[in-house]
Design a protein around this motif. Structure first.
Motif, PDB file in Angstrom:
ATOM      1  N   ILE A   1      36.402  45.814  31.422  1.00 21.34           N
ATOM      2  CA  ILE A   1      36.924  45.681  32.789  1.00 21.34           C
ATOM      3  C   ILE A   1      35.988  44.806  33.623  1.00 21.34           C
ATOM      4  N   GLY A   2      34.673  45.029  33.475  1.00 16.20           N
ATOM      5  CA  GLY A   2      33.701  44.237  34.226  1.00 16.20           C
ATOM      6  C   GLY A   2      33.776  42.757  33.878  1.00 16.20           C
ATOM      7  N   PHE A   3      33.883  42.446  32.578  1.00 14.03           N
ATOM      8  CA  PHE A   3      34.003  41.049  32.156  1.00 14.03           C
ATOM      9  C   PHE A   3      35.251  40.405  32.769  1.00 14.03           C
ATOM     10  N   THR A   4      36.356  41.132  32.763  1.00 15.39           N
ATOM     11  CA  THR A   4      37.605  40.597  33.314  1.00 15.39           C
ATOM     12  C   THR A   4      37.459  40.299  34.799  1.00 15.39           C
ATOM     13  N   VAL A   5      36.811  41.205  35.525  1.00 20.47           N
ATOM     14  CA  VAL A   5      36.587  40.995  36.961  1.00 20.47           C
ATOM     15  C   VAL A   5      35.709  39.769  37.203  1.00 20.47           C
ATOM     16  N   VAL A   6      34.638  39.636  36.428  1.00 17.86           N
ATOM     17  CA  VAL A   6      33.720  38.501  36.602  1.00 17.86           C
ATOM     18  C   VAL A   6      34.436  37.184  36.334  1.00 17.86           C
ATOM     19  N   PHE A   7      35.217  37.128  35.245  1.00 24.31           N
ATOM     20  CA  PHE A   7      35.939  35.890  34.929  1.00 24.31           C
ATOM     21  C   PHE A   7      36.961  35.564  36.019  1.00 24.31           C
ATOM     22  N   TYR A   8      37.632  36.581  36.520  1.00 22.66           N
ATOM     23  CA  TYR A   8      38.636  36.344  37.560  1.00 22.66           C
ATOM     24  C   TYR A   8      37.974  35.904  38.865  1.00 22.66           C
ATOM     25  N   LEU A   9      36.743  36.377  39.082  1.00 18.66           N
ATOM     26  CA  LEU A   9      36.009  36.031  40.304  1.00 18.66           C
ATOM     27  C   LEU A   9      35.448  34.619  40.245  1.00 18.66           C
ATOM     28  N   LEU A  10      34.892  34.245  39.101  1.00 13.98           N
ATOM     29  CA  LEU A  10      34.158  32.983  38.994  1.00 13.98           C
ATOM     30  C   LEU A  10      35.028  31.790  38.633  1.00 13.98           C
ATOM     31  N   PHE A  11      36.091  32.028  37.857  1.00 15.70           N
ATOM     32  CA  PHE A  11      36.870  30.908  37.349  1.00 15.70           C
ATOM     33  C   PHE A  11      38.022  30.565  38.282  1.00 15.70           C
TER      34      PHE A  11
END
Length: 487
Positions: free
Chosen positions: A217-227
């Motif tokens: 879940i954390g990885f998904t949030v980070v990718f959605y935030l940064l990309f």
């Protein structure tokens, strides 16, 4: 294929505050402003759901759907195999058939040939209540009778559909929104169980699995935030792959479990022998089909909400049900349980903003390819359930939010609407939050009561008729009678 002159609602109009619609849709249609995430790349008279994108990009988005959802057919067939004590070769045949039929069903629902499929981004999968009922029939009457029951139920869909389609007028946004909230909560629970395991079983709430689920879940949030752009639209898949990599580092992947087999595998026709037809044995599945049609109604409407497309419930919902029935009919001859349109991928559509139905059609092609290619099936099957569950929780929670958004347009400021929604949610969520609550009831009654979606939809529809149609009519007649008596 949809007419090229079809337009999406609100074209050329500025967005309204809080996502409100610029005009109130007709009672039997759904219209929602398109999400802002996906820029238009085609002529303005082509709806985004009918957009044709570059093949490579469509394939990538299709693989994203498959990776998030591939655990469903794998776990369904493994559960079926373990419960019915099937041998390894038969399990491989059934898994191949499950992927192929999931792909065929996804193509039918996405492309919509003739009167089959609503031409919306849908994916079809086995599992859930139909799988449990199939196993129950097989244990009691044998596998040949169970496959016959699936075929009979698929035919039953076509018989009762004309009657059901006449009842769709009693499914306004208030009823469907309530039903979608219940669907979303139930799916979040399914995803959570993939992370935690079931209470009372060995390994429940294992810290490693919890860590993998939360990390995904954390990885998904980070990718959605940064990309941004395409990479952001692929955040769900990237989060799942990152979670899988973390599982590999933690030593939580069983590579040996996915090994073995040749290069190509073909589904076997009638793997249990010729089907046997028994109406009494098929009755539980036929009863479930009524609940399934109600659920298909909600999923079709909420899918249209997610892509911002106008639909007519009286014509498009039957197309979804016919797609379910046709795919289940084929699946029965390959030894599979009922195949149903899945609401899980709707969350992916909403998160990514990619609304093209050709993406789920591409997912259907990928699913068929997986069914024929043994190494691909093996590779997907080694993704830890905790990683899939972490991804699924995010995607499924989006469905709950979509239901809440629909309820927000259902005049909840009226006390009667609030009361209808509250009672329907209470009764619909009961079997989800307290499993086995109806265990003391007769089996055929329990089938319907344990479907929280069916209970919630039925209660909401009945109360909506009583409060918004019957009660005002009775009050008007009484008022008229009093007026005439005073003359």
């Amino acid at each position: 294929m949809s007419s090229p002159r079809q337009t999406w609602p609100g074209a050329g109009q500025p967005p309204t505050p809080d996502g409100a619609e610029s005009a109130r849709p007709a009672e039997d249609s759904v219209a929602v402003a398109r999400p802002a995430e996906e820029p238009r790349t085609t002529a303005p008279d082509v709806h985004p759901v009918d957009e044709s994108r570059p093949l490579g990009r469509i394939l990538l988005f299709g693989i994203q759907h498959v990776l998030v959802m591939a655990a469903t057919p794998i776990s369904a067939i493994f559960l079926m195999s373990a419960t019915l004590r099937l041998d390894a070769s038969l399990t491989v045949d059934l898994l191949s058939a499950a992927f192929v039929l999931s792909g065929v069903g996804s193509l039918i629902q996405s492309l919509g040939p003739w009167k089959f499929g609503p031409r919306l981004p849908f994916v079809m999968l086995p599992g859930g209540a139909p799988l449990i009922l199939f196993i129950a029939v097989a244990e009691q009457h044998g596998l040949r009778t169970a496959t016959g029951a699936v075929i009979l139920t698929a035919a039953f869909y076509f018989v009762v559909l004309p009657v059901f389609s006449r009842l769709l007028a009693f499914f306004p946004a208030l009823v469907i929104g309530t039903m979608i909230v219940i669907v979303g909560v139930n799916l979040v629970k399914v995803g959570a169980v993939l992370v935690t395991g079931r209470p009372g079983e060995p390994g429940f709430a294992d810290p490693v699995n919890l860590g993998l689920g939360m990390a995904t879940i954390g990885f998904t949030v980070v990718f959605y935030l940064l990309f941004t752009g395409v990479l952001r639209q692929l955040a769900v898949m990237l989060g799942l792959l990152a979670g899988t990599a973390a599982a590999a580092v933690a030593g939580a992947i069983d590579v040996g479990g996915g090994a073995g087999g040749g290069l190509v595998q073909l589904p076997q026709l009638m793997p249990f022998g010729s089907p046997e037809f028994n109406l009494v044995a098929a009755l539980p599945l036929m009863l479930y089909s009524l609940a399934s049609m109600a659920e298909a109604t909600g999923q079709t409407v909420i899918n249209a909400e997610a892509v911002g497309k106008d639909i007519d419930k009286r014509t498009d919902v039957p197309k979804t049900v016919r797609g379910d029935a046709l795919t289940s009919l084929f699946g029965g001859f390959f030894g599979l349980p009922l195949m149903v349109t899945s609401g899980e991928n709707i969350g992916i559509v909403r998160v990514t903003g990619v609304r093209s139905r050709y993406v789920t059609a591409a997912a259907g092609v990928v699913l068929i390819a997986i069914g024929f290619l043994a190494p691909v099936t093996s590779a997907i099957s080694v993704i830890p359930s905790a990683v899939v569950g972490g991804t699924a929780m995010v995607v499924f929670a989006v469905i709950t939010v979509l239901g809440i958004q629909m309820l927000g347009r259902s005049d909840l400021d009226k006390h009667t609407s609030t009361f209808i929604c509250a009672v329907a949610l209470a009764l619909g969520l009961l079997p989800i939050l307290v499993p086995g609550v109806y265990g003391g009831f007769p089996p055929n009654v329990r089938i319907l009561l344990e479907s929280g979606v069916a209970v919630g939809a039925f209660v909401a529809a009945v109360l909506n008729v009583l409060f918004h149609h019957v009660r005002p009519g009775v009050a008007a007649r009484l008022s008229t009678a009093r007026t005439e008596s005073d003359r």
